[in-house]
Design a protein around this motif. Structure first.
Motif, PDB file in Angstrom:
ATOM      1  N   LEU B  16     -18.661 -37.322 -29.891  1.00 51.81           N
ATOM      2  CA  LEU B  16     -18.107 -35.990 -30.159  1.00 51.81           C
ATOM      3  C   LEU B  16     -18.806 -34.925 -29.314  1.00 51.81           C
ATOM      4  O   LEU B  16     -18.172 -33.990 -28.815  1.00 51.81           O
ATOM      5  CB  LEU B  16     -18.253 -35.650 -31.646  1.00 51.81           C
ATOM      6  N   MET B  17     -20.121 -35.068 -29.152  1.00 50.76           N
ATOM      7  CA  MET B  17     -20.864 -34.067 -28.387  1.00 50.76           C
ATOM      8  C   MET B  17     -20.484 -34.129 -26.913  1.00 50.76           C
ATOM      9  O   MET B  17     -20.306 -33.109 -26.262  1.00 50.76           O
ATOM     10  CB  MET B  17     -22.368 -34.279 -28.555  1.00 50.76           C
ATOM     11  N   GLN B 331     -25.908 -22.134 -39.004  1.00 49.28           N
ATOM     12  CA  GLN B 331     -24.687 -22.916 -39.168  1.00 49.28           C
ATOM     13  C   GLN B 331     -24.043 -23.336 -37.859  1.00 49.28           C
ATOM     14  O   GLN B 331     -23.165 -24.190 -37.864  1.00 49.28           O
ATOM     15  CB  GLN B 331     -23.678 -22.102 -39.963  1.00 49.28           C
ATOM     16  N   GLY B 332     -24.462 -22.701 -36.766  1.00 50.24           N
ATOM     17  CA  GLY B 332     -23.866 -23.059 -35.490  1.00 50.24           C
ATOM     18  C   GLY B 332     -22.569 -22.302 -35.248  1.00 50.24           C
ATOM     19  O   GLY B 332     -22.037 -21.637 -36.127  1.00 50.24           O
ATOM     20  N   LYS B 333     -22.089 -22.421 -34.031  1.00 47.79           N
ATOM     21  CA  LYS B 333     -20.881 -21.690 -33.663  1.00 47.79           C
ATOM     22  C   LYS B 333     -19.621 -22.487 -33.980  1.00 47.79           C
ATOM     23  O   LYS B 333     -18.515 -22.018 -33.793  1.00 47.79           O
ATOM     24  CB  LYS B 333     -20.900 -21.358 -32.170  1.00 47.79           C
ATOM     25  N   GLY B 334     -19.808 -23.686 -34.419  1.00 48.12           N
ATOM     26  CA  GLY B 334     -18.648 -24.516 -34.743  1.00 48.12           C
ATOM     27  C   GLY B 334     -18.336 -25.481 -33.610  1.00 48.12           C
ATOM     28  O   GLY B 334     -18.623 -25.198 -32.447  1.00 48.12           O
ATOM     29  N   PHE B 335     -17.729 -26.603 -33.998  1.00 43.61           N
ATOM     30  CA  PHE B 335     -17.400 -27.646 -33.041  1.00 43.61           C
ATOM     31  C   PHE B 335     -16.497 -27.084 -31.945  1.00 43.61           C
ATOM     32  O   PHE B 335     -15.530 -26.384 -32.229  1.00 43.61           O
ATOM     33  CB  PHE B 335     -16.711 -28.794 -33.786  1.00 43.61           C
ATOM     34  N   LEU B 336     -16.834 -27.356 -30.709  1.00 40.99           N
ATOM     35  CA  LEU B 336     -16.092 -26.916 -29.515  1.00 40.99           C
ATOM     36  C   LEU B 336     -16.211 -25.423 -29.252  1.00 40.99           C
ATOM     37  O   LEU B 336     -15.583 -24.894 -28.359  1.00 40.99           O
ATOM     38  CB  LEU B 336     -14.602 -27.284 -29.606  1.00 40.99           C
ATOM     39  N   ASN B 337     -17.014 -24.712 -30.063  1.00 35.87           N
ATOM     40  CA  ASN B 337     -17.129 -23.271 -29.849  1.00 35.87           C
ATOM     41  C   ASN B 337     -18.402 -22.861 -29.138  1.00 35.87           C
ATOM     42  O   ASN B 337     -18.715 -21.688 -29.041  1.00 35.87           O
ATOM     43  CB  ASN B 337     -17.058 -22.538 -31.192  1.00 35.87           C
ATOM     44  N   GLY B 338     -19.180 -23.805 -28.691  1.00 38.93           N
ATOM     45  CA  GLY B 338     -20.415 -23.465 -27.992  1.00 38.93           C
ATOM     46  C   GLY B 338     -20.080 -22.809 -26.661  1.00 38.93           C
ATOM     47  O   GLY B 338     -19.294 -23.343 -25.883  1.00 38.93           O
ATOM     48  N   THR B 339     -20.621 -21.633 -26.423  1.00 40.03           N
ATOM     49  CA  THR B 339     -20.281 -20.955 -25.168  1.00 40.03           C
ATOM     50  C   THR B 339     -21.309 -21.251 -24.094  1.00 40.03           C
ATOM     51  O   THR B 339     -20.969 -21.437 -22.934  1.00 40.03           O
ATOM     52  CB  THR B 339     -20.191 -19.452 -25.383  1.00 40.03           C
ATOM     53  N   MET B 340     -22.579 -21.308 -24.486  1.00 41.28           N
ATOM     54  CA  MET B 340     -23.613 -21.476 -23.463  1.00 41.28           C
ATOM     55  C   MET B 340     -23.546 -22.861 -22.849  1.00 41.28           C
ATOM     56  O   MET B 340     -23.664 -23.038 -21.651  1.00 41.28           O
ATOM     57  CB  MET B 340     -24.991 -21.276 -24.065  1.00 41.28           C
ATOM     58  N   THR B 341     -23.343 -23.854 -23.706  1.00 41.69           N
ATOM     59  CA  THR B 341     -23.305 -25.203 -23.170  1.00 41.69           C
ATOM     60  C   THR B 341     -22.039 -25.389 -22.345  1.00 41.69           C
ATOM     61  O   THR B 341     -22.037 -26.084 -21.344  1.00 41.69           O
ATOM     62  CB  THR B 341     -23.355 -26.242 -24.299  1.00 41.69           C
ATOM     63  N   LYS B 342     -20.963 -24.768 -22.778  1.00 40.06           N
ATOM     64  CA  LYS B 342     -19.716 -24.967 -22.052  1.00 40.06           C
ATOM     65  C   LYS B 342     -19.699 -24.247 -20.715  1.00 40.06           C
ATOM     66  O   LYS B 342     -19.000 -24.650 -19.787  1.00 40.06           O
ATOM     67  CB  LYS B 342     -18.553 -24.502 -22.904  1.00 40.06           C
ATOM     68  N   PHE B 355     -28.702 -32.365 -26.678  1.00 41.75           N
ATOM     69  CA  PHE B 355     -29.138 -31.792 -27.951  1.00 41.75           C
ATOM     70  C   PHE B 355     -28.833 -30.295 -28.038  1.00 41.75           C
ATOM     71  O   PHE B 355     -28.667 -29.748 -29.114  1.00 41.75           O
ATOM     72  CB  PHE B 355     -30.641 -32.052 -28.156  1.00 41.75           C
ATOM     73  N   CYS B 356     -28.728 -29.642 -26.872  1.00 38.04           N
ATOM     74  CA  CYS B 356     -28.366 -28.224 -26.859  1.00 38.04           C
ATOM     75  C   CYS B 356     -26.999 -28.010 -27.481  1.00 38.04           C
ATOM     76  O   CYS B 356     -26.764 -27.032 -28.192  1.00 38.04           O
ATOM     77  CB  CYS B 356     -28.311 -27.684 -25.428  1.00 38.04           C
ATOM     78  N   THR B 357     -26.081 -28.904 -27.174  1.00 35.46           N
ATOM     79  CA  THR B 357     -24.734 -28.776 -27.721  1.00 35.46           C
ATOM     80  C   THR B 357     -24.768 -28.932 -29.237  1.00 35.46           C
ATOM     81  O   THR B 357     -24.120 -28.177 -29.968  1.00 35.46           O
ATOM     82  CB  THR B 357     -23.816 -29.841 -27.105  1.00 35.46           C
ATOM     83  N   VAL B 358     -25.573 -29.901 -29.700  1.00 40.94           N
ATOM     84  CA  VAL B 358     -25.722 -30.066 -31.141  1.00 40.94           C
ATOM     85  C   VAL B 358     -26.263 -28.766 -31.742  1.00 40.94           C
ATOM     86  O   VAL B 358     -25.715 -28.220 -32.694  1.00 40.94           O
ATOM     87  CB  VAL B 358     -26.685 -31.234 -31.454  1.00 40.94           C
ATOM     88  N   GLY B 359     -27.337 -28.262 -31.133  1.00 37.59           N
ATOM     89  CA  GLY B 359     -27.993 -27.075 -31.662  1.00 37.59           C
ATOM     90  C   GLY B 359     -27.096 -25.854 -31.635  1.00 37.59           C
ATOM     91  O   GLY B 359     -27.065 -25.064 -32.579  1.00 37.59           O
ATOM     92  N   GLU B 360     -26.345 -25.707 -30.550  1.00 36.13           N
ATOM     93  CA  GLU B 360     -25.530 -24.501 -30.432  1.00 36.13           C
ATOM     94  C   GLU B 360     -24.300 -24.555 -31.334  1.00 36.13           C
ATOM     95  O   GLU B 360     -23.960 -23.586 -32.002  1.00 36.13           O
ATOM     96  CB  GLU B 360     -25.083 -24.293 -28.973  1.00 36.13           C
ATOM     97  N   GLU B 361     -23.638 -25.719 -31.342  1.00 38.40           N
ATOM     98  CA  GLU B 361     -22.381 -25.768 -32.080  1.00 38.40           C
ATOM     99  C   GLU B 361     -22.584 -26.038 -33.577  1.00 38.40           C
ATOM    100  O   GLU B 361     -21.748 -25.655 -34.390  1.00 38.40           O
ATOM    101  CB  GLU B 361     -21.462 -26.840 -31.477  1.00 38.40           C
ATOM    102  N   HIS B 362     -23.694 -26.694 -33.920  1.00 39.79           N
ATOM    103  CA  HIS B 362     -23.862 -27.057 -35.322  1.00 39.79           C
ATOM    104  C   HIS B 362     -25.111 -26.465 -35.948  1.00 39.79           C
ATOM    105  O   HIS B 362     -25.422 -26.773 -37.104  1.00 39.79           O
ATOM    106  CB  HIS B 362     -23.828 -28.582 -35.475  1.00 39.79           C
ATOM    107  N   GLY B 363     -25.829 -25.657 -35.168  1.00 39.91           N
ATOM    108  CA  GLY B 363     -26.924 -24.886 -35.736  1.00 39.91           C
ATOM    109  C   GLY B 363     -28.068 -25.748 -36.245  1.00 39.91           C
ATOM    110  O   GLY B 363     -28.214 -26.923 -35.883  1.00 39.91           O
ATOM    111  N   PHE B 364     -28.860 -25.128 -37.093  1.00 40.43           N
ATOM    112  CA  PHE B 364     -30.026 -25.823 -37.634  1.00 40.43           C
ATOM    113  C   PHE B 364     -29.594 -27.010 -38.484  1.00 40.43           C
ATOM    114  O   PHE B 364     -30.237 -28.054 -38.488  1.00 40.43           O
ATOM    115  CB  PHE B 364     -30.878 -24.861 -38.453  1.00 40.43           C
TER     116      PHE B 364
END
Lengths: 633, 456
Positions: B16-17, B331-342, B355-364
């Protein structure tokens, strides 16, 4: 072979695993939950908020003529890292008229200086002309890395109205601190004239645009498809009351002179022209590279071109005051319109000449007194007003007199929608009792008789003089003089500015104005201002000559009046410093203005007068360095 | 089953990531094109790994012990082969191209080495307290390490140090670990702190322990200590190395006093630690400047001394990575909503920095879950290992647990700036077929061995 005594090492290994995982968890907690500042930075590094600048409102004159507009200015910017190394430099230079050495110098900045970065756009070439910009823009696709950034400065179709329109400048730190919603460093703000007075209408409302940027700072699109963007709202356009042609004509009449002209439409209070001389071309103070130099030259000019003589200069009204003295005396019942007062060459008290007067025909009425501007007549009348409660109560009499001055907007701000208005001055009874004559047991009307002929402590701005002319022409009322009629929003919606336009009615009976106005008409037809006579215009007016404080110089030449006599369309006041007799200069200038406004052109038989006025010079030291910025030089 | 579930969860999260990183809503792929995208290829690799996993369950469990050395040998041969025929990507010759797919032999070698070391430890002649055995194991480790360093791929080479965990469990003397830990500690301290501070610190610890051992010893020692402290603080203030000489002389005097007392051996130990530590700390600057290459210096600086690093240069990756993780919040920005990684802010975002994508999209919540999953898996593996009747099985499982642990800790730690940037993937989650296949095979063998845990 492992034996049981090593089994404790399982615990050690498990502890290492758990502690390491814990360390990672704590670090994640710190980054994601505790350290909010870090997160804020993360947001700002992907989503950049761009300010969308609103267009500043423009200004029109009363006939829809454009006074101030926004002029686009083009800067050529470049991002070093995105330049194509194989770009056609020769073609590039040819398009912009650069030579290769200049090109290299402009492009290769000192990269060690933190001011520059190869990945951040910087100014390559500033202030491209629109023509160059157009040519370059067509070819821009061949030169990646370069782009054009438009800015907007103030542009002026004409060269007149500098004081009136005012100028803009960059905001200072205090303004940013006090109004952070509206101003950021580098923004422009109106600093004088209409630009300043109407700043809150002209500036508009800034918008914002959220853009996503990728890791090298390229914009890749709108954040949340622009859902959070706020469009800018353009500033409102000013529909002013100014007649630009009249303004320009007045400025040409006032060239080589110091002084001012204010023209008002009496039935509305709308200001038709407001001229302060010496003036300068408003373009000189538009945002640009030479602005600082010009500004310094102007501010150091001994003729004080920055000093707005229409609202800031306060002069003694001199003889212009006399019609008002007559009106007050009649309303107080102390003067009959047909009263004759002998003038033996001045005002005598107990056989001694107190105030001199010039030779004139015998005065048989108020009309005659105004026509001949008889000092003896008005000193007599003024003293009677002041002494009406007894010679020992001059303060009471003077304050009764002053109440009428209030009704004509003297001694206080008229409330014009224009900055830096001064209020003028008249002395009150207590001023003499408590200040000037506080060491005397008693003071007498005789001591303050010069007030009756507009001298002494009296001070009026030229705006107040013009307004007084309008009030007399209206036979007793005036509207707050104003410069902005309406504001027009971007949407086309029109609204009235907040500045209140009041109708101020005096308590003087309309009937008393007739003899005064007849006298003022005779001033022009056969009195002191015969040069101001224009057939068919029915100009009424009054000349004045104010003594110059500087003894060596000529007196100030003053005239105010209105035309036509009935239902006047224009009221005007002209004040020319150091010009001498009022009838010789101020009166003809005023008449030319009125003729221009009412008839559109100057009749051929008065062209000589126009030429004489334009050529006359009463500035002594204009040949300074600054003079080249001033009109007519 | 617990292990297998965790495994499946991690692989699913990884898929998924990788999908999230490559996701671009404007693009719709048809089925053929899909397999040429990163996520498409990753899907194929998941399939291959799954097939391999099943196949391994069919192979006899003794196979691995029997063929441990041949598999190790095959790995070494592949490592040699990759140096000759390999494909160079990002400056490292680490990949063999086989039929459209690229393979990283170093992944297979990790597996082979785990088998080989377990097999070697299982020899009756092997004794970890014995220098010969120690040297043999060193040899088994050094062969792949050196070959991988030639690629060069320092990160993968570093992973082989993970066998220290297995060796610790199997009885390698704890003193080695203490000394190794001490050496690393002093080397790092030498970079972090001015020398006098380290000297002061060591002396203070010394004094503390000394006073504990000799509670009512004579006053002269105490006054000597006070004098020492003053000297040292002067040394710190003046930042002068020369003041170490008098403080050292005092120490020697103190040791002399101690020599006449029963606590002699402890004093000597402290003295050695003090001298060696100071020496190492002093040497670390030299090592740093003269042994490490510039990009390695950068990584150390980014980790320990970020103020010395260029925020637009070497510091950039780790800054962006931390910012991306941090931007996820709780809580993260939500699945597929990560802007920095994208938006390509983060380097290598689908592989090493997944792991950045995990951290950004799904938060702590997301990052803590991943960390928790890995720790449960690691603990689970130690439990599995300990319940094996066969020593080979236990040793193999510990070997794999060590490899997983190093990958897990270094990878996640580097994305958050906790450890220096070392380019190794996050097991099961990072995009990359060889690693996924390698880890799947390792785990498949563990599960197969565990199903025969009561057998020898």
């Amino acid at each position: 072979m492992a034996s049981d005594k090593l089994e404790y090492r399982q615990i050690v290994i498990q502890s290492v695993f758990v502690l390491s995982a814990l360390a990672l968890g704590v670090k994640a907690l710190q980054l994601q939950v505790m350290d909010a500042s870090f997160r804020l930075r993360a947001d700002s590094s992907t989503v950049e908020q761009k300010v969308v600048y609103p267009a500043r409102g423009v200004m029109y004159d009363r006939n829809g003529k454009l006074l101030v507009y926004n002029e686009p200015l083009y800067d050529l910017m470049v991002t070093f890292d995105r330049i194509d190394p194989d770009m056609d430099v020769d073609k590039f230079c040819a398009l912009l008229n650069l030579d290769r050495a200049t090109f290299d110098a402009l492009l290769n900045k000192d990269w060690r200086n933190p001011q520059f970065s190869k990945s951040v756009p910087f100014l390559f070439l500033g202030k491209l002309s629109p023509e160059k910009m157009a040519v370059f823009q067509e070819n821009m696709y061949q030169f990646p890395g370069f782009f054009i950034q438009a800015r907007s400065i103030r542009g002026y179709p004409g060269t007149h109205g500098a004081h009136l329109l005012g100028y803009i400048r960059e905001v200072n730190r205090t303004e940013v601190r006090e109004n952070p919603d509206f101003y950021a460093p580098g923004d422009y703000i109106g600093d004088s004239g209409l630009e300043k007075a109407n700043e809150k209408y002209l500036r508009g409302v800034k918008g914002k645009e959220l853009v996503l940027k990728d890791n090298i700072g390229r914009e890749v699109g709108a954040y949340k498809d622009g859902a959070l963007d706020v469009p800018a709202v353009s500033g409102m356009d000013l529909l002013t009351t100014i007649d630009y042609d009249l303004q320009a004509y007045g400025e040409s009449l006032m060239q080589h002179k110091a002084g001012s002209i204010v023209a008002i439409e009496p039935e509305t209070g709308e200001i038709l022209a407001m001229i302060s001389a010496p003036s300068y071309d408003p373009k000189l103070l538009a945002i640009g590279p030479d602005r600082g130099q010009t500004y310094n030259a102007l501010i150091n000019d001994p003729n004080q071109p920055f000093f707005d003589r229409t609202v800031m200069a306060q002069y003694p009204p001199g003889s212009l005051f006399k019609p008002l003295v007559a009106l007050i005396a009649m309303q107080e019942g102390l003067l009959q319109p047909n009263r004759a007062i002998p003038c033996p060459g001045g005002y005598y008290f107990q056989g001694q000449l107190m105030t001199g007067c010039h030779a004139h025909e015998p005065i048989r009425s108020v009309e005659d007194a105004i026509k001949h501007s008889c000092n003896a007549y008005f000193v007599t009348v003024f003293r009677e007003i002041v002494d009406q409660f007894g010679v020992y109560k001059p303060d009471q009499g003077l304050d009764t007199f002053n109440r009428y001055l209030d009704e004509f907007g003297l001694g206080s701000l008229l409330g014009i929608d224009f900055p830096r208005e001064k209020q003028g001055n008249y002395p009150s009874g207590s001023y003499f009792t408590d200040k000037v004559y506080k060491n005397e047991q008693q003071w007498f009307s005789l001591w303050i008789r010069s007030l009756g002929i507009g001298q002494g402590e009296l001070l009026m701005t030229n705006l107040q003089m013009a307004n007084l002319a309008a009030a007399i022409g209206n036979k007793g009322f005036y509207y707050t003089p104003h410069l902005v009629r309406e504001l027009r929003a971007e949407t086309g919606a029109v609204q009235v500015p907040e500045n209140e336009v009041r109708r101020v009615q005096s308590s003087i009976d309309t009937a008393f104005f007739d003899p005064v106005i007849r006298g003022m008409e005779k001033v022009v037809t056969s009195g002191t201002a015969k040069l101001a006579y224009v057939p068919g215009l029915d100009i009424c007016g009054k000349t004045g000559t104010a003594e110059n404080n500087q003894r060596s110089k000529e007196d100030h030449s003053i005239f105010f009046g209105f035309a036509p006599r009935d239902r006047p369309k224009i009221a005007i006041a002209v004040y020319i410093e150091n010009a001498g007799f009022g009838g010789s200069w101020a009166a003809p200038v005023a008449s030319l203005m009125m003729e221009k406004y009412l008839k559109g052109t100057i009749s051929p038989e008065r062209k000589y007068l126009e030429q004489r006025m334009m050529e006359a010079s009463f500035l002594e030291e204009l040949l300074t360095d600054a003079s080249r910025f001033i009109h007519g030089n | 089953m617990v292990t297998f579930s965790i495994l499946l969860a991690l692989v699913a999260v990884g898929w998924l990531m990788v999908f999230a990183v490559g996701y671009d809503e404007s693009v719709r792929y048809n089925s053929l094109e899909f397999f040429s995208t990163p996520i498409g290829r990753q899907t194929v690799w998941v399939g291959i790994s799954f097939v391999a996993f099943l196949l391994i369950q069919l192979i006899d469990w003794r196979f691995w012990q029997t063929f441990a050395y041949p598999i190790y040998g095959l790995g070494i041969m592949l490592l040699v082969g990759v140096l000759v025929f390999g494909k160079t990507i990002n400056g490292a010759t680490s990949w063999l191209s086989i039929g459209g797919f690229t393979l990283q032999p170093s992944e297979l070698t990790k597996f082979g080495t785990a088998l080989a070391i377990a097999a070697f430890l299982n020899n009756y002649s092997t004794n970890l307290k014995n220098t010969n055995s120690q040297l043999s194991i060193l040899g088994l480790l050094l062969a792949p390490i050196l070959l991988i360093l030639l690629q060069p791929d320092a990160g993968s080479a570093l992973v082989f140090f993970s066998f220290l965990i297995l060796l610790y469990r199997e009885g390698l003397p704890g003193a080695y670990y203490g000394i190794g830990f001490g050496v690393v500690l002093f080397l790092l301290l030498g970079l972090l702190l001015p020398l006098p501070v380290i000297v002061l610190g060591v002396e203070l610890v010394f004094i503390l322990i000394l006073s504990f051992y000799m509670p009512q010893r004579n006053i002269s020692i105490f006054s000597a200590l006070v004098y020492l402290a003053i000297m040292v603080s002067m040394a710190v203030q003046t930042q002068s190395v020369y003041l170490i000489i008098p403080t050292t002389l005092i120490l020697i005097a103190m040791i002399w006093v101690l020599q006449r007392k029963p606590n002699f051996s402890f004093g000597t130990l402290m003295f050695v630690i003090f001298i060696a530590g100071s020496g190492l700390a002093f040497a670390s600057g030299y090592v740093f400047n003269n042994v490490l290459r510039p990009h390695q210096q950068d990584r150390i600086n980014v980790w320990l001394r970020p103020e010395l690093s260029d925020p637009r240069g070497s510091l950039y990756n780790v800054m962006q990575s931390k910012l991306a993780i941090s931007s996820g919040g709780i809580q993260g920005k939500g699945f597929l909503n990560g802007t920095m990684t994208k938006l390509n802010y983060v380097p290598e975002q689908s592989t090493d920095f997944i792991f950045c994508t995990v951290g950004e999209e799904h938060g702590f919540i997301g990052s803590a879950s991943i960390i928790l999953l890995f720790s449960v898996l690691l603990i689970r593996l130690t439990i599995l290992a300990e319940r094996q009747k066969s020593a080979f099985s236990r040793q193999y499982i510990y070997g794999i647990a060590g490899i997983l642990f190093v990958h897990f800790f270094i990878n996640i730690g580097m994305t958050m700036g906790l450890v220096p940037i070392i380019g190794i993937p996050l097991p099961f989650i990072s995009r990359g077929g060889s690693a996924l296949l390698g880890f799947s095979v390792m785990m498949a063998v563990i599960l197969k061995l565990d199903s025969h845990r009561y057998q020898i």
